[in-house]
Design a protein around this motif. Structure first.
Motif, short mmCIF file in Angstrom:
data_model
loop_
_atom_site.label_atom_id
_atom_site.label_comp_id
_atom_site.label_asym_id
_atom_site.label_seq_id
_atom_site.Cartn_x
_atom_site.Cartn_y
_atom_site.Cartn_z
N LEU A 89 0.84 -1.20 0.00
CA LEU A 89 0.00 0.00 0.00
C LEU A 89 0.87 1.25 0.00
O LEU A 89 1.76 1.40 0.85
N ARG A 90 0.62 2.14 -0.96
CA ARG A 90 1.39 3.38 -1.07
C ARG A 90 0.53 4.58 -0.69
O ARG A 90 -0.70 4.51 -0.74
N GLU A 91 1.17 5.67 -0.37
CA GLU A 91 0.44 6.89 -0.02
C GLU A 91 -0.49 7.31 -1.14
O GLU A 91 -1.64 7.71 -0.90
N GLU A 92 -0.03 7.21 -2.38
CA GLU A 92 -0.84 7.66 -3.51
C GLU A 92 -2.01 6.72 -3.81
O GLU A 92 -2.90 7.05 -4.61
N ASP A 93 -2.03 5.53 -3.18
CA ASP A 93 -3.14 4.60 -3.39
C ASP A 93 -4.36 4.96 -2.56
O ASP A 93 -5.48 4.53 -2.88
#
Length: 536
Positions: A89-93
């Motif tokens: 999981l990424r911040e931009e997701d």
């Protein structure tokens, strides 16, 4: 006595013979609704159908996640995706709206594709949905639906990412996705009959749909039946589609609404109530003499079962066993209930399997309806308009939050099974340890097989997956994850020193954490409190 899954009137349920009656039941509900409605219904056993504006293209909101799930399993069978793929999981997701990932999990959390699918269907998680889209491609859903002959069923963009739209005009008109009631019913029928993909894939998809936690639409008025479905909701559009497992056979149903005058988000939203009324009227039409149903009763009860029938079993075991096992009536078939079942089976010369079957029901006799732990004088028929309210729990206490003084209570000093309130102590011990070492909250916990296989309520994290302690505390307290409690106990128990008496023994890290829970209880003056596990 428990006779069968469905408790019916004296005469067996019969399907209504006059096919013209279903429109007479449903059309007045639809026409009276202040909004645009499309409906499709099919009773699989008889083939009888009802359609209203079923070919009209309508917005799907999150209902489009069902076709996306189907497409993903098609990609899996084609070898272009893998359920065990690890997704970080990424911040931009992170996107807003429904679900749990954005609010409760931090960038860096790793989950498998299968768990992203589960979150997408069960909690309609928007962030998880976009993660699934990234795995299979944004255009895959429309292409696969076209292969199935469903020309109007399309996912337009990622959720809350209109800039990614591959159908800009449809996005403008319908939002996230579009479909028709007829096409959605066709998709459901193929999935229900296991004709879409392999039987294993269809079963997995069906399991996701059965676990959908939204009970505000089709399920809201149904009499405890099993329903596999997916819902969708935005301000002006509310919808639900799935199938109902009824005694006369499976009922497929899709209700799409849009341009609704009532765009509120309360429990009584008119479009959501309409979905419930259509489902209930349809159910009653095909099952006119059905009185009640327990969703757990169509299969033997066993370790891990949950629901009102388990509560009835527990009450009956307490009343009919000699001596009474005194198990908690909590609707959760745990080890204590299993032990009580085995003991009763032995007393009746039945095979001690721990599984509740027809022979055990026959031996138990009529299910006990009232909790024997509640005194007879407490069983009032209803609250009066004045005076003290009727309280059904077997023990209670009300305290002053500032001083801790008990103001009122009933059996407040008797020991009772704490069930999942145990997890308050699990969380307290974890947070106390984090107070002395704040970095502990950021350390990642990898789930063991023991944690993954823990029965009961679950945070749905699989063995080998990992996430920070601070995130796992949400999994402990929000979905009340028994598995999360075990993972926390195993992880934090490694930080605790063994007791002097247990040095050189085989005391596990898990056991040390349980000891710490009991020591904390004693330090707080909780003299009647004792813990045997971290979940209750």
């Amino acid at each position: 006595m428990f006779q069968s899954a469905w408790m019916r009137a004296d005469e067996p349920a019969k399907q209504a013979a006059d096919a013209s009656q279903l429109p007479k039941l449903l059309e007045p509900l639809i026409v009276a609704h202040p909004g645009k409605v499309a409906v499709a219904v099919k009773h699989l056993a008889s083939g009888e159908q009802f359609q209203f504006q079923a070919d009209e293209v309508m917005p799907t909101a999150s209902l489009i996640k069902l076709p996306l799930m189907v497409t993903t399993y098609a990609e899996l069978e084609a070898g272009r995706a893998d359920l065990d793929s690890r997704i970080e999981l990424r911040e931009e997701d992170l996107v807003p709206g429904s679900g749990v990932l954005t609010d409760h999990f931090s960038p860096g959390t790793v989950l498998h594709l299968r768990d992203a699918i589960r979150l997408m269907i069960v909690f309609s998680d928007n962030t998880a949905t976009n993660l699934v889209v990234d795995q299979v491609g944004l255009d895959s859903t429309a292409k696969y639906m076209e292969q199935l002959g469903l020309q109007q069923t399309k996912l337009h963009s990622k959720v809350y990412r209109r800039d990614t739209s591959i159908f800009p005009e449809r996005s403008q008109q319908y939002g996230l996705g579009s479909t028709t009631a007829a096409e959605m019913l066709t998709l459901l029928e193929q999935l229900s009959k296991q004709e879409l993909l392999t039987p294993e894939a269809c079963k997995s998809m069906s399991d996701h749909l059965y676990a959908c936690d939204d009970k505000t639409k089709l399920a809201r008025f149904l009499p405890g039946v099993k329903i596999a479905h997916k819902t969708g909701a935005v301000n002006a559009s509310r919808c639900d589609a799935g199938w109902i497992d009824s005694p006369s056979g499976r009922i497929l149903i899709c209700v799409l609404t849009t341009e609704n005058q009532d765009q509120s988000w309360g429990d009584e939203n008119q479009a959501e109530v309409l979905c419930g009324r259509i489902a209930k009227a349809t159910f009653d039409y095909f099952n006119p003499n059905t009185q009640s149903f327990s969703e757990d009763s169509d299969q033997p009860l066993k370790l891990g079962s949950r629901g009102v029938l388990v509560e009835g079993l527990q009450r009956t075991l307490n009343a009919r066993s000699d001596p009474s096992p005194g198990i908690s009536v909590d609707g959760d078939f745990g080890p204590a209930t299993e032990a009580a079942v085995i003991a009763f089976q032995k007393s009746q010369n039945l095979p001690p399997t721990g599984v509740v079957d027809e022979k055990l029901w026959a031996a138990l006799g009529t299910i006990v309806d009232d909790d024997p732990d509640i005194p007879d004088d407490a069983l009032a028929p209803a609250d009066s308009l004045s005076g003290s309210p009727f309280v059904s729990c077997s023990a209670w206490a009300i305290a002053d939050a500032d001083t801790g003084e008990i103001l009122w209570g009933y059996r407040q000093d008797e020991s009772k099974h704490p069930a999942s309130t145990t997890k308050i102590m699990t969380a307290l011990v974890a947070l106390q340890m984090a107070e002395s070492d704040p970095n502990l909250l950021n350390e990642r916990i990898t789930f063991s097989e023991k944690a993954d296989q823990t029965i009961g309520s679950s945070s749905r994290i699989r063995a080998g997956e990992s996430l920070p302690l601070r995130e796992l505390l949400f999994g402990l307290l929000l979905p009340s994850g028994n598995d999360a409690s075990v993972a926390i106990a195993e992880f934090l128990g490694q930080r605790l020193q063994p007791q002097p008496a247990s040095e050189g023994s085989d005391e596990s890290a898990y056991d040390r954490f349980i000891t710490a829970m009991n020591e904390t209880a004693q330090a707080l003056g909780l003299k009647c409190t004792c813990f045997e596990n971290p979940h209750g």
